[in-house]
Design an enzyme around this catalytic site. Structure first.
Site, PDB file in Angstrom:
ATOM      1  N   GLU A 281       0.792  -1.434   0.013  1.00  0.00           N
ATOM      2  CA  GLU A 281       0.085  -0.001   0.164  1.00  0.00           C
ATOM      3  C   GLU A 281       0.822   1.011   0.002  1.00  0.00           C
ATOM      4  O   GLU A 281       0.376   2.439  -0.292  1.00  0.00           O
ATOM      5  CB  GLU A 281      -0.091   0.450   0.965  1.00  0.00           C
ATOM      6  N   TRP A 284       2.025   1.312  -3.024  1.00  0.00           N
ATOM      7  CA  TRP A 284       0.924   2.541  -4.884  1.00  0.00           C
ATOM      8  C   TRP A 284       0.808   3.800  -4.030  1.00  0.00           C
ATOM      9  O   TRP A 284       0.994   4.479  -5.229  1.00  0.00           O
ATOM     10  CB  TRP A 284      -0.324   1.933  -3.841  1.00  0.00           C
ATOM     11  N   TRP A 312     -20.810  11.250 -20.235  1.00  0.00           N
ATOM     12  CA  TRP A 312     -21.236  10.812 -18.824  1.00  0.00           C
ATOM     13  C   TRP A 312     -22.625  11.057 -18.961  1.00  0.00           C
ATOM     14  O   TRP A 312     -23.042  12.829 -19.042  1.00  0.00           O
ATOM     15  CB  TRP A 312     -20.405  11.292 -17.290  1.00  0.00           C
ATOM     16  N   ASN A 347     -10.582   2.212   2.496  1.00  0.00           N
ATOM     17  CA  ASN A 347     -10.459   2.076   1.246  1.00  0.00           C
ATOM     18  C   ASN A 347     -11.509   1.643   0.178  1.00  0.00           C
ATOM     19  O   ASN A 347     -11.953   1.859  -0.641  1.00  0.00           O
ATOM     20  CB  ASN A 347      -8.915   1.362   1.720  1.00  0.00           C
ATOM     21  N   TRP A 365     -16.236  10.790 -13.507  1.00  0.00           N
ATOM     22  CA  TRP A 365     -15.656  10.503 -11.884  1.00  0.00           C
ATOM     23  C   TRP A 365     -15.067  11.447 -11.795  1.00  0.00           C
ATOM     24  O   TRP A 365     -14.245  11.609 -10.727  1.00  0.00           O
ATOM     25  CB  TRP A 365     -14.481   9.718 -12.397  1.00  0.00           C
ATOM     26  N   TRP A 388      -9.750   6.876  -7.864  1.00  0.00           N
ATOM     27  CA  TRP A 388     -10.317   7.851  -8.729  1.00  0.00           C
ATOM     28  C   TRP A 388     -11.203   6.974 -10.500  1.00  0.00           C
ATOM     29  O   TRP A 388     -12.145   6.374 -10.355  1.00  0.00           O
ATOM     30  CB  TRP A 388     -11.118   8.739  -8.919  1.00  0.00           C
TER      31      TRP A 388
HETATM   32  C1  LIG Z   1     -11.164   6.589  -5.047  1.00  0.00           C
HETATM   33  C2  LIG Z   1      -9.793   6.769  -4.072  1.00  0.00           C
HETATM   34  C3  LIG Z   1      -9.203   7.974  -3.403  1.00  0.00           C
HETATM   35  C4  LIG Z   1      -8.723   7.554  -2.594  1.00  0.00           C
HETATM   36  N1  LIG Z   1      -8.562   8.946  -2.137  1.00  0.00           N
HETATM   37  C5  LIG Z   1      -7.072   9.491  -1.289  1.00  0.00           C
HETATM   38  C6  LIG Z   1      -6.401  10.663  -1.098  1.00  0.00           C
HETATM   39  O1  LIG Z   1      -7.071  11.253  -1.448  1.00  0.00           O
HETATM   40  N2  LIG Z   1      -5.203  10.217   0.047  1.00  0.00           N
HETATM   41  C7  LIG Z   1      -4.817   9.178   0.346  1.00  0.00           C
HETATM   42  O2  LIG Z   1      -3.681   9.076   1.368  1.00  0.00           O
HETATM   43  N3  LIG Z   1      -5.359   8.073  -0.286  1.00  0.00           N
HETATM   44  C8  LIG Z   1      -6.374   7.781  -1.074  1.00  0.00           C
HETATM   45  N4  LIG Z   1      -6.828   6.606  -1.483  1.00  0.00           N
HETATM   46  C9  LIG Z   1      -6.328   5.183  -0.779  1.00  0.00           C
HETATM   47  C10 LIG Z   1      -6.078   4.731   0.566  1.00  0.00           C
HETATM   48  O3  LIG Z   1      -8.189   4.823   0.405  1.00  0.00           O
HETATM   49  C11 LIG Z   1      -6.475   5.574   1.758  1.00  0.00           C
HETATM   50  O4  LIG Z   1      -5.338   5.632   1.296  1.00  0.00           O
HETATM   51  C12 LIG Z   1      -6.699   4.896   2.627  1.00  0.00           C
HETATM   52  O5  LIG Z   1      -8.064   4.525   3.100  1.00  0.00           O
HETATM   53  C13 LIG Z   1      -6.438   5.894   4.270  1.00  0.00           C
HETATM   54  O6  LIG Z   1      -6.114   4.669   5.183  1.00  0.00           O
HETATM   55  P1  LIG Z   1      -5.454   4.479   5.813  1.00  0.00           P
HETATM   56  O7  LIG Z   1      -4.749   5.429   6.365  1.00  0.00           O
HETATM   57  O8  LIG Z   1      -5.712   3.556   7.104  1.00  0.00           O
HETATM   58  O9  LIG Z   1      -4.402   3.243   5.164  1.00  0.00           O
HETATM   59  P2  LIG Z   1      -3.423   2.312   5.485  1.00  0.00           P
HETATM   60  O10 LIG Z   1      -4.217   1.565   4.968  1.00  0.00           O
HETATM   61  O11 LIG Z   1      -3.129   1.896   6.904  1.00  0.00           O
HETATM   62  O12 LIG Z   1      -2.509   2.494   4.028  1.00  0.00           O
HETATM   63  C14 LIG Z   1      -1.035   2.990   5.175  1.00  0.00           C
HETATM   64  C15 LIG Z   1      -0.641   3.400   3.626  1.00  0.00           C
HETATM   65  O13 LIG Z   1      -0.878   3.789   2.484  1.00  0.00           O
HETATM   66  C16 LIG Z   1      -1.257   4.073   0.874  1.00  0.00           C
HETATM   67  N5  LIG Z   1      -2.025   3.573   0.404  1.00  0.00           N
HETATM   68  C17 LIG Z   1      -3.147   2.841   0.888  1.00  0.00           C
HETATM   69  N6  LIG Z   1      -3.456   2.596  -0.383  1.00  0.00           N
HETATM   70  C18 LIG Z   1      -3.544   3.763  -1.214  1.00  0.00           C
HETATM   71  C19 LIG Z   1      -3.488   3.692  -2.489  1.00  0.00           C
HETATM   72  N7  LIG Z   1      -4.717   2.542  -3.158  1.00  0.00           N
HETATM   73  N8  LIG Z   1      -3.207   4.462  -2.895  1.00  0.00           N
HETATM   74  C20 LIG Z   1      -2.692   5.391  -2.629  1.00  0.00           C
HETATM   75  N9  LIG Z   1      -1.391   6.008  -1.418  1.00  0.00           N
HETATM   76  C21 LIG Z   1      -1.779   4.302  -0.158  1.00  0.00           C
HETATM   77  C22 LIG Z   1      -2.083   5.499   2.172  1.00  0.00           C
HETATM   78  O14 LIG Z   1      -0.651   6.843   2.528  1.00  0.00           O
HETATM   79  C23 LIG Z   1      -2.084   5.028   3.775  1.00  0.00           C
HETATM   80  O15 LIG Z   1      -1.832   6.320   4.977  1.00  0.00           O
HETATM   81  C24 LIG Z   1      -8.194   6.228  -2.522  1.00  0.00           C
HETATM   82  C25 LIG Z   1      -8.403   5.403  -2.494  1.00  0.00           C
HETATM   83  C26 LIG Z   1      -9.408   5.732  -3.379  1.00  0.00           C
HETATM   84  C27 LIG Z   1     -10.009   3.977  -3.893  1.00  0.00           C
END
Ligand SMILES: Cc1cc2nc3c(=O)[nH]c(=O)nc-3n(C[C@H](O)[C@H](O)[C@H](O)COP(=O)(O)OP(=O)(O)OC[C@H]3O[C@@H](n4cnc5c(N)ncnc54)[C@H](O)[C@@H]3O)c2cc1C
Length: 484
Positions: A281, A284, A312, A347, A365, A388
């Site tokens: 993650e 990512w 759309w 997420n 989107w 997105w």
């Molecule tokens: C439509 C959509 C919009 C999103 N918008 C954002 C956003 O604006 N900011 C954001 O930080 N994340 C975003 N995410 C990714 C992800 O959903 C969040 O990072 C995550 O839910 C944050 O919770 P956590 O810190 O508990 O994550 P954890 O699951 O603990 O993950 C640890 C860290 O990994 C990074 N991470 C995790 N998943 C992703 C991912 N898919 N893409 C990029 N980084 C990731 C984040 O920095 C996160 O804090 C988005 C995902 C989707 C599907």
């Protein structure tokens, strides 16, 4: 011997005193380092709501940083100005030789930095603008394909990223050894209250959210114990599975190197699928920063150009129902209400809610991306745009457009007992685990028994999923055919 007599450390998305690349570089290079944070009027004046959780989070983090610096004999000067003018003004006022900052990757921030660099260079006494990589492990061109092109699919990028990673990349900068170089600049610099910025308190503490690096460490310590379970727990919004560190990563109150080093250590000790998944993650996150760097056109345009031509339908009424959490699909509504009430969304729910907006409600989107951008505490241009476009099948995804989430089966799988739904959609509290995922299927007798009338107490579904799915497929297919 120090290279410079005096320098400014300009804090931005790196509100911490430890393991900070630019702060370390400044302290190593200058005899006196003046620390600055700019509440940028260009950014703040564009925010619609005067009670904005992000501003309060930043304000708290700046307060905490100021205390840390004061404890080491320094001072954090916080000003409320346009950063493009504030930094050159302070540099001239204090007669510094250099300004240090960490890299930013968003187009608006890059424009701001180039204006600042230019102004510093053109000053009567030219000032160097020196920047460092800090927000990510690998940036820009550091992870490329064998033929030297940027990756556009995650898994090969991740493999190359892991192959490139060495202990050096995650070594912490020993800032603490040099903190005595922090100095107090001449002049009086009063502390700014949230109200001085034109913002109101939002009560984020009542949501368990707090700024500052100590809070980030507390969250991380808590998560480190749970990291081993991350893989099996992370998809269930009612379970404490993820780290909840995203807002801290966004504003740099935690170091990405510290997190990756911890995950890496856990992976190396023994096979630890939880740590390996969490590390993925974090990769990512680097991936989307890299995509934004190489393809800045994704801001506003589909990564896959074929889908730019999709027409759309964009029905305002449906978009409004989605924003308000009133679509009649409980898991989607619970997700949107979580976002509206707390600024966080799990997420799995981000994926479901985004897919639903685009592929069930047939809304562009970009509308959803904008809504998330104004409401997410952790809003990050690169990750939000990437997320997105992934959900809309217009982005970097090996899966074709016909992956369409079914909001009912997703709900049954990831909130089987309806615990999360009941928390955010209390109208459905009396539904049992079978009916809560699609309450409109209850007979009128069942509705009467649970004291719930669909259409009166909770909306009937605004669209039929099966029909909407076919419409979405047709839109994508037509766009593909038009581009062939
Ligand atoms: C439509 C959509 C919009 C999103 N918008 C954002 C956003 O604006 N900011 C954001 O930080 N994340 C975003 N995410 C990714 C992800 O959903 C969040 O990072 C995550 O839910 C944050 O919770 P956590 O810190 O508990 O994550 P954890 O699951 O603990 O993950 C640890 C860290 O990994 C990074 N991470 C995790 N998943 C992703 C991912 N898919 N893409 C990029 N980084 C990731 C984040 O920095 C996160 O804090 C988005 C995902 C989707 C599907």
């Amino acid at each position: 011997m120090s290279r410079y007599d005096a320098a400014i450390m300009w804090f931005r998305r790196d509100l911490r005193i430890y393991d900070n690349a630019a702060l370390y570089a400044a302290l190593k290079s200058a005899r006196r380092v003046y620390c600055v944070f700019v509440y940028d009027t260009q950014i703040l004046s564009a925010l619609e709501r005067k009670a904005d959780r992000r501003v309060e989070f930043i304000w708290q983090s700046v307060q905490a940083l100021a205390q840390e610096l004061a404890a080491h004999g320094g001072q954090l000067v916080a000003v409320h100005e346009d950063a493009r003018f504030a930094i050159p003004r302070l540099a001239a006022l204090w007669g510094v030789d250099a300004v240090f900052a960490n890299h930013d990757y968003e187009p608006a921030a890059l424009d701001r930095d180039s204006v600042v660099a230019d102004a510093l260079q053109r000053a009567v006494q030219p000032v160097a603008f020196l920047t460092r990589k800090d927000q990510v492990i690998f940036e820009k061109d550091e992870v490329m394909t064998l033929s030297g092109t940027p990756f556009s699919v995650f898994t090969p990028y991740k493999n190359a990223w892991l192959k490139k990673l060495t202990a050096y990349d995650i070594k912490a900068y020993p800032v603490e050894r040099y903190l005595q170089q922090c100095a107090k600049p001449p002049g009086r610099w009063p502390t700014l209250a949230l109200s001085d910025l034109g913002f109101e308190a939002t009560g984020i503490q009542t949501l368990g959210i707090a700024g500052g690096m100590q809070e980030a460490q507390r969250l991380f310590t808590d998560f480190e114990q749970r990291m081993v379970h991350y893989q099996e727990r992370r998809d269930y919004p009612a379970v404490k599975g993820p780290s909840y560190l995203s807002v801290h990563l966004r504003f740099g109150t935690v170091s990405i190197r510290q997190l990756v080093a911890s995950a890496q250590r856990a992976c190396q000790k023994k096979a630890n699928i939880g740590a390996a998944t969490w590390l993925s993650e974090l990769i990512w996150r680097d991936f989307y920063f890299m995509i934004l760097h190489h393809h800045p056109r994704v801001v506003g345009q589909s990564f896959k150009v074929d889908y730019e031509s999709i027409q759309w339908p964009n029905e305002q009424k449906l978009f409004k129902a989605w924003c308000e959490g009133r679509t009649g699909y409980p898991i989607v509504d619970a997700a949107m209400r979580q976002l509206n009430q707390t600024g966080y969304m799990h997420n799995r729910l981000r994926m479901i809610a985004a897919s639903f907006l685009v592929k069930d409600l047939l809304v562009d989107w970009r509308w959803g991306e904008r809504y998330f951008a104004t409401h997410l505490n952790d809003f990050d241009l690169a990750a939000n745009n990437g997320g997105w476009q992934w959900a809309a099948s217009t982005g970097c995804d090996a899966q074709p457009y016909f992956r369409i989430f079914n909001p009912i089966t997703q709900s049954q799988k990831f909130d089987a007992e309806g615990i999360f739904i009941r928390k955010y959609v209390p109208e459905l509290a009396a539904c049992d685990r079978k009916t809560i995922h699609a309450p409109w299927l209850m007979s009128s007798i069942e509705q009467a028994a649970s004291g719930l009338v669909i259409g009166r107490d909770y909306p009937a579904p605004v669209v039929d999923h099966a029909r909407a799915r076919l419409q979405a497929l047709a839109l994508f297919k037509a766009a593909r055919a038009a581009s062939d």
